[in-house]
Write a protein that holds these residues in place. Sequence first.
Motif, PDB file in Angstrom:
ATOM      1  N   LEU A   1      16.768  25.064  14.528  1.00  0.00           N
ATOM      2  CA  LEU A   1      17.900  25.681  15.225  1.00  0.00           C
ATOM      3  C   LEU A   1      18.809  26.435  14.259  1.00  0.00           C
ATOM      4  CD1 LEU A   1      18.728  22.962  17.895  1.00  0.00           C
ATOM      5  CD2 LEU A   1      17.464  25.091  18.170  1.00  0.00           C
ATOM      6  N   ARG A   2      18.905  25.980  13.031  1.00  0.00           N
ATOM      7  CA  ARG A   2      19.702  26.691  12.026  1.00  0.00           C
ATOM      8  C   ARG A   2      19.081  28.063  11.761  1.00  0.00           C
ATOM      9  NH1 ARG A   2      20.367  23.018   7.545  1.00  0.00           N
ATOM     10  NH2 ARG A   2      22.137  22.195   8.704  1.00  0.00           N
ATOM     11  N   HIS A   3      17.752  28.097  11.614  1.00  0.00           N
ATOM     12  CA  HIS A   3      17.072  29.388  11.419  1.00  0.00           C
ATOM     13  C   HIS A   3      17.278  30.297  12.629  1.00  0.00           C
ATOM     14  CE1 HIS A   3      15.016  28.613   7.670  1.00  0.00           C
ATOM     15  NE2 HIS A   3      14.529  27.476   8.144  1.00  0.00           N
ATOM     16  N   LEU A   4      17.194  29.722  13.811  1.00  0.00           N
ATOM     17  CA  LEU A   4      17.357  30.488  15.030  1.00  0.00           C
ATOM     18  C   LEU A   4      18.783  31.027  15.159  1.00  0.00           C
ATOM     19  CD1 LEU A   4      15.876  31.472  17.496  1.00  0.00           C
ATOM     20  CD2 LEU A   4      16.384  29.315  18.620  1.00  0.00           C
ATOM     21  N   LYS A   5      19.749  30.193  14.864  1.00  0.00           N
ATOM     22  CA  LYS A   5      21.152  30.628  14.924  1.00  0.00           C
ATOM     23  C   LYS A   5      21.410  31.757  13.926  1.00  0.00           C
ATOM     24  CE  LYS A   5      24.302  27.410  14.815  1.00  0.00           C
ATOM     25  NZ  LYS A   5      25.413  27.582  15.728  1.00  0.00           N
ATOM     26  N   THR A   6      20.788  31.665  12.754  1.00  0.00           N
ATOM     27  CA  THR A   6      20.934  32.716  11.757  1.00  0.00           C
ATOM     28  C   THR A   6      20.322  34.017  12.253  1.00  0.00           C
ATOM     29  OG1 THR A   6      20.887  31.090   9.968  1.00  0.00           O
ATOM     30  CG2 THR A   6      20.405  33.361   9.369  1.00  0.00           C
ATOM     31  N   ALA A   7      19.159  33.935  12.869  1.00  0.00           N
ATOM     32  CA  ALA A   7      18.511  35.130  13.419  1.00  0.00           C
ATOM     33  C   ALA A   7      19.380  35.762  14.505  1.00  0.00           C
ATOM     34  CB  ALA A   7      17.135  34.779  13.967  1.00  0.00           C
ATOM     35  N   ILE A   8      19.984  34.926  15.331  1.00  0.00           N
ATOM     36  CA  ILE A   8      20.865  35.431  16.394  1.00  0.00           C
ATOM     37  C   ILE A   8      22.081  36.124  15.786  1.00  0.00           C
ATOM     38  CG2 ILE A   8      22.417  34.728  18.258  1.00  0.00           C
ATOM     39  CD1 ILE A   8      20.324  32.513  18.912  1.00  0.00           C
ATOM     40  N   LYS A   9      22.671  35.482  14.796  1.00  0.00           N
ATOM     41  CA  LYS A   9      23.857  36.047  14.142  1.00  0.00           C
ATOM     42  C   LYS A   9      23.510  37.375  13.459  1.00  0.00           C
ATOM     43  CE  LYS A   9      27.329  33.854  13.504  1.00  0.00           C
ATOM     44  NZ  LYS A   9      28.470  33.673  14.388  1.00  0.00           N
ATOM     45  N   ASN A  10      22.371  37.430  12.781  1.00  0.00           N
ATOM     46  CA  ASN A  10      21.951  38.680  12.124  1.00  0.00           C
ATOM     47  C   ASN A  10      21.739  39.790  13.141  1.00  0.00           C
ATOM     48  OD1 ASN A  10      22.035  37.516   9.585  1.00  0.00           O
ATOM     49  ND2 ASN A  10      19.845  37.067   9.523  1.00  0.00           N
ATOM     50  N   ARG A  11      21.146  39.463  14.271  1.00  0.00           N
ATOM     51  CA  ARG A  11      20.920  40.453  15.321  1.00  0.00           C
ATOM     52  C   ARG A  11      22.247  40.949  15.890  1.00  0.00           C
ATOM     53  NH1 ARG A  11      16.582  41.223  18.846  1.00  0.00           N
ATOM     54  NH2 ARG A  11      17.005  43.086  20.044  1.00  0.00           N
ATOM     55  N   MET A  12      23.209  40.037  16.035  1.00  0.00           N
ATOM     56  CA  MET A  12      24.523  40.431  16.535  1.00  0.00           C
ATOM     57  C   MET A  12      25.201  41.404  15.552  1.00  0.00           C
ATOM     58  SD  MET A  12      25.783  36.776  18.162  1.00  0.00           S
ATOM     59  CE  MET A  12      27.493  37.105  17.884  1.00  0.00           C
TER      60      MET A  12
ATOM     61  N   ASP B   1      17.820  37.760  27.228  1.00  0.00           N
ATOM     62  CA  ASP B   1      16.557  38.428  26.931  1.00  0.00           C
ATOM     63  C   ASP B   1      16.410  38.689  25.437  1.00  0.00           C
ATOM     64  OD1 ASP B   1      15.683  38.437  29.536  1.00  0.00           O
ATOM     65  OD2 ASP B   1      16.347  40.488  29.952  1.00  0.00           O
ATOM     66  N   ALA B   2      17.491  39.114  24.795  1.00  0.00           N
ATOM     67  CA  ALA B   2      17.453  39.375  23.353  1.00  0.00           C
ATOM     68  C   ALA B   2      17.220  38.081  22.573  1.00  0.00           C
ATOM     69  CB  ALA B   2      18.742  40.038  22.900  1.00  0.00           C
ATOM     70  N   VAL B   3      17.865  36.996  23.003  1.00  0.00           N
ATOM     71  CA  VAL B   3      17.676  35.698  22.353  1.00  0.00           C
ATOM     72  C   VAL B   3      16.245  35.218  22.572  1.00  0.00           C
ATOM     73  CG1 VAL B   3      18.408  33.281  22.311  1.00  0.00           C
ATOM     74  CG2 VAL B   3      20.121  35.080  22.508  1.00  0.00           C
ATOM     75  N   MET B   4      15.729  35.415  23.775  1.00  0.00           N
ATOM     76  CA  MET B   4      14.353  35.030  24.088  1.00  0.00           C
ATOM     77  C   MET B   4      13.370  35.781  23.195  1.00  0.00           C
ATOM     78  SD  MET B   4      12.956  32.925  26.283  1.00  0.00           S
ATOM     79  CE  MET B   4      14.197  32.845  27.543  1.00  0.00           C
TER      80      MET B   4
END
Length: 148
Positions: free
Chosen positions: A26-37, A48-51
């Motif tokens: 989940l830490r990796h996933l949260k980082t990916a989400i933050k980077n995308r934001m 959809d973007a998170v998916m």
Amino acid sequence: MSLSNQIDKDYIEAYKAKATVKVAVLRHLKTAIKNRMVEDKADSLSDDAVMELIARQVKQRKDSFDQYTKAGRDDLAQVEAQELVELEVYLPKQLSDEELEAAIDKAIADLGASSMADMGKVMQAVLGAHKGQVDGGKASGLVKSKLS
């Protein structure tokens, strides 16, 4: 609750429960989400973007698992498998082989596809209609066999 908020909530629960594998995933996933934001200069991402990010992480884990298995590194393959299980919780249920075949048959019929030249249209229709529920490689193989 949005998918991003659900991930944040699950991260906190996993951290408190000392579930190290889930926390790492989940830490990796949260980082990916933050980077995308940051890339999109947005305050939040759509589900959809998170998916899409989750699907990308799942694909990476599957590829790593295959590579480690081929190299005889069962210890690392096991870690990837555990992480994969944690990530797949956030994806929609995958279509069964029969459901996938039916979806491809329907797309071929709807589009009137008859040759390999129509493969892109069929793939786009199937993947668009069943977002996140289809393994692209498996679908590609089936479409090729049906249009050949």
